[in-house]
Write a protein that holds these residues in place. Structure first.
Motif, short mmCIF file in Angstrom:
data_model
loop_
_atom_site.label_atom_id
_atom_site.label_comp_id
_atom_site.label_asym_id
_atom_site.label_seq_id
_atom_site.Cartn_x
_atom_site.Cartn_y
_atom_site.Cartn_z
N CYS A 209 0.72 -1.20 -0.03
CA CYS A 209 0.40 -0.02 -0.06
C CYS A 209 0.53 1.27 -0.50
O CYS A 209 0.68 2.42 -0.89
CB CYS A 209 -0.71 -0.36 0.98
N ARG A 210 1.48 1.30 0.54
CA ARG A 210 2.55 2.68 0.71
C ARG A 210 3.31 2.44 -0.12
O ARG A 210 3.70 3.85 -0.85
CB ARG A 210 3.97 2.08 2.16
N ARG A 211 4.12 2.18 -0.35
CA ARG A 211 5.02 1.76 -2.39
C ARG A 211 3.40 2.12 -2.86
O ARG A 211 4.33 3.32 -3.92
CB ARG A 211 5.26 0.88 -2.48
N LEU A 212 2.61 2.24 -3.31
CA LEU A 212 1.61 2.59 -3.95
C LEU A 212 1.39 4.00 -4.00
O LEU A 212 1.63 4.99 -5.13
CB LEU A 212 0.53 1.75 -4.26
N LEU A 213 1.43 4.05 -2.91
CA LEU A 213 0.53 5.52 -2.29
C LEU A 213 2.09 5.82 -2.75
O LEU A 213 2.50 7.94 -3.25
CB LEU A 213 0.18 5.89 -0.44
N SER A 214 3.61 6.13 -2.52
CA SER A 214 3.93 7.20 -2.91
C SER A 214 4.45 7.40 -4.62
O SER A 214 5.17 8.24 -4.31
CB SER A 214 5.60 6.28 -2.30
N LEU A 215 4.62 6.08 -4.96
CA LEU A 215 4.13 6.71 -5.91
C LEU A 215 3.36 7.94 -6.79
O LEU A 215 2.92 7.65 -8.14
CB LEU A 215 4.11 5.53 -6.98
N GLY A 216 1.81 7.76 -6.25
CA GLY A 216 1.05 8.98 -6.18
C GLY A 216 -0.31 8.07 -6.58
O GLY A 216 -1.64 8.98 -6.64
N LEU A 217 -0.43 6.80 -5.95
CA LEU A 217 -2.21 6.00 -6.31
C LEU A 217 -2.50 6.51 -4.57
O LEU A 217 -2.40 5.57 -3.56
CB LEU A 217 -2.17 5.05 -6.82
#
Lengths: 89, 661
Positions: A33-41
């Motif tokens: 989840c965090r990696r997706l958030l950091s990519l802007g999703l």
């Protein structure tokens, strides 16, 4: 001829190629989840299914001008909603 | 007092290019994530200031889930720097803003360097620098580091940020009430500990609550996500207010290209063809230069021998120097250098263009079945050039367990140094009498088949390791497919070739030279009339026999531990009863020597197998230790391929004997 618009609630792995969807839920898996958030999703963000790999897995998705590849099992953890059009007499 | 600068930013933004441009250092850059993991330090002077600059690994966020992120966060939290330069890609500002906001929440002694500004212009992207600088509260500089543009403005801006008292208003994003009260709580505790940037670090601690063990900072995942999403909303606001870009046309074109490149047809065919082309060019292209180098070294060698003979130096010493050290050294260089000088630049071009992540994308399903992911395919390709490079390349694999597996199985892929031995065996025993013109093509084809076989073996062992020693928990796999870029052929080729030349010459000297000395001593030093090596060969004979080989071959492999290139020359040295390393010579000549020493088709097959499956060379072993920091893994990297090799040789030997070979 009546054209109806239907909203389908599903997950990212089932999004037809070329369709535009809105993210309704991010994965429970914290680090994913965090990696997706950091990519802007984010929830509420729009995402497009761009193309699939030669063996239908992984698939490439486009959001905010970023193109990422996700395995279908991982894409399934992202909840989305998208609209389709259907025609009836 | 030197001023300390940190260089941070997303992967793929040209951060290393900016670093190189500022410091004048020549670090190798690559067009995909994960290339820089070690932090590089450099230096530059401007006006009356001396600047020490630290290049942090490229990360998407300060949330610590990978080594890169942990390293970058640690550096930023140390608070011992005077300025942090955030490098962003002007063509991808939307994505970069997330990290930018995270960083300026922690410190406002920052400068935003919008790199690739010229490329952005070409793509019709217009960025309002002033409004952006206003909204972020930090100065913004546009650069095109590849072409050395904007650098003096960057240096000036860094200088001013460092020397003047803060005149920029600090950036602050207000979150909702629950978040703000949590932030205030933590800020109180932090200021007690004497930390300066309390708000920024407090926000980060909540967002990254998994990274902190202290129960006092356990906040719900919900709050963490709210903060992330608020930040994303704000970054969208900034983007919409400052950037005018119509990416639709570009994205359509790129998707069309990607659809073809990642398709079943012609995508897979393109990948195989590119791969075959690289191998073919490496093998054929290296032939002539290798011969030339051998010739050159031989003539120099003869001159040196003359000199030594006419001097006061005792013959045993000149023997050691020339027949031991010089011969081994030059042998390794002549065999190793030309193929690498071709392979690595070709690979670097593919990397630069942005094709490699697409290859990882295509290969991923195979690796998923084997328990790892598509990036391992890329490390295997790097291993073709040099296993040591393949092992270092495993840094791009985020998950630790998967990375270790990739490291341990890399040696199944034959490196450039093993190509000549593989080609020689195949040419002599399986090509019969082909006219030389065709044989180059034939060698490449056979080599490709052998490489496919070694890849299959590598995958099988990968699968085995993933269910036994390194249980991979099938973590989620996200692969970013970057923009396609026009490679800088001149710079990429030249820089890559120069890099490799330096590395190889260095390695040859440190490893091959002493190895040559040791081999010469063992061969020329006799106990009871027999050279030491004879004892070794005799001792290993029975083991060789079970494996379908002989004592000489095994001895050659053992003595060839320092570098794969010398295994063949050592073997020939023993066969021809020479006391010096022997050149390969013509195919027919070789066939005679080998047949005279008992070689059959069976021996050739077993030799192929052992060449593919044995312990890594000394350089690779050291690299494993360096990359993993674990002696246990280093020993495993030796044990696993060797064990596989021994077992396979014994099995094939038995099988072929039964079949009547």
């Amino acid at each position: 001829m009546i054209v109806t618009e239907k909203t389908i609630y599903s997950d990212l792995s089932k999004l037809p190629i070329g369709s535009n969807a809105i993210v309704t839920g991010l994965p429970d898996d914290r680090s994913f989840c965090r990696r997706l958030l950091s990519l802007g999703l984010t929830t509420g963000g729009s995402i497009v299914s761009a193309f699939k790999g030669p063996f239908n897995d992984p698939a490439a998705f486009l959001f905010k001008d970023t193109l990422i590849a996700l395995r279908l099992t991982d894409a399934a953890k992202i909840k989305i909603s998208y609209k389709t059009e259907g025609e009836h007499e | 007092m030197n001023k300390k600068i940190l260089l941070a930013g997303n992967p793929n933004v040209g951060k290393s290019t900016v670093f190189n441009a500022l410091t004048g250092m020549k670090q190798h850059t690559g067009n995909w994530t994960g290339k820089t993991v070690e932090t590089s330090a450099g230096h530059f002077s401007y006006k009356d200031c001396e600047f020490d600059i630290l290049d942090l690994p490229g990360i998407y966020s300060l949330i610590t889930s990978s080594r890169d992120e942990r390293a970058a966060l640690a550096a930023i939290k140390r608070e011992d720097y005077q300025c942090i330069v955030i490098v962003a890609d002007a063509c991808a500002l939307r994505k970069n803003l997330y990290l930018i906001l995270q960083i300026i929440e922690i410190t406002n002694k920052a400068v935003l360097c919008l790199n690739m500004a010229e490329q952005a212009q070409k793509q019709m992207i217009k960025i309002n620098k002033e409004v952006l600088s206003d909204m972020l509260g930090i100065p913004v500089v546009m650069t095109e580091a590849r072409k050395k543009k904007g650098l003096s403005e960057l240096k000036e801006t860094i200088y001013r940020t460092v020397t003047e008292k803060t005149n920029t208003s600090p950036f602050m994003l207000k979150y909702d009430d629950t978040a703000e009260s949590a932030i205030n709580e933590i800020e109180k505790l932090l200021s007690e500990k004497g930390i300066k940037n309390t708000r920024g670090i407090a926000i980060h601690m909540i967002e990254n609550s998994a990274g902190y063990e202290n129960k006092a900072f356990e906040y719900s995942e919900d709050l963490s996500q709210k903060i992330s999403e608020a930040r994303i909303r704000f970054s969208e606001k900034i983007y919409n207010n400052t950037v005018k870009a119509d990416k639709k046309l570009y994205l359509q074109k790129r998707t069309k290209a990607d659809k073809m490149i990642c398709s079943r047809f012609p995508g897979i065919a393109i990948m195989l063809l590119l791969f075959a082309l690289v191998i073919f060019l490496t093998v054929t292209g290296a032939n002539y230069p290798s011969q030339m180098l051998s010739y050159l070294f031989e003539s120099i060698g003869n001159q040196l021998r003359e000199l030594l003979n006419n001097s006061f130096i005792p013959s045993w010493l000149s023997g050691l120097l020339m027949d031991g050290i010089y011969l081994t050294l030059t042998n390794v260089i002549a065999v190793m250098l030309p193929p690498m000088a071709i392979f690595f630049p070709l690979f670097a071009i593919l990397e630069d263009i942005g094709y490699l992540p697409r290859a990882a994308f295509i290969l991923d399903p195979f690796f998923k079945k084997a328990g790892t992911n598509g990036k391992q395919g890329l490390t295997m390709m790097m291993g073709l050039g040099c296993n040591s490079c393949g092992i270092t390349g495993c840094r791009i694999i985020g998950d630790d367990a998967q990375r270790n597996i990739a490291i341990l199985t890399n040696n199944f892929i034959p490196c450039n140094g093993r190509f000549p031995a593989l080609i020689m065996i195949v040419t002599i025993f399986f090509s019969g009498t082909f006219p030389f013109v065709l044989s180059s093509l034939f060698s490449s084809v056979m080599l490709l088949i052998i490489i496919m076989f070694s890849a299959a073996v590598s995958l099988a062992v990968t699968k085995l390791l993933s269910v036994t020693l390194f249980k991979t928990k099938n973590s989620s796999f996200i692969l970013e497919l970057p923009e396609y870029r026009m490679p800088q052929f001149g710079k990429t080729i030249l820089r890559s070739a120069a890099d490799k030349t330096a590395v190889i010459t260095g390695r040859a000297i440190t490893v091959a030279a002493p190895a040559g000395a040791v081999i010469w001593l063992l061969t020329n030093f006799s106990i009871s009339g027999k050279p030491v090596t004879d004892y070794i060969v005799d001792f290993l004979s029975p083991f060789g026999a079970i494996m379908g080989l002989d004592g000489v071959i095994l001895t050659a492999f053992i003595l060839g531990f320092p570098a794969n290139e010398i295994v063949l020359p050592i073997m020939l040295m023993f066969y021809t009863k020479s006391s010096i390393l022997t050149e390969t010579g013509s195919a027919g000549h070789l066939f005679n020597i080998l047949s005279a020493n008992g070689w059959t088709v069976k021996t050739a097959v077993c030799m192929l197998i052992l060449t593919l499956m044995h312990y890594p060379c000394s350089t690779s072993c050291i690299t494993v230790k360096k990359e993993t920091g674990s002696i246990k893994l280093c020993l495993l990297s030796i044990l696993i391929p060797t064990l596989c090799g021994i077992i396979c040789c014994i099995a094939v030997n038995m099988l072929m004997s039964l079949m009547g070979f």
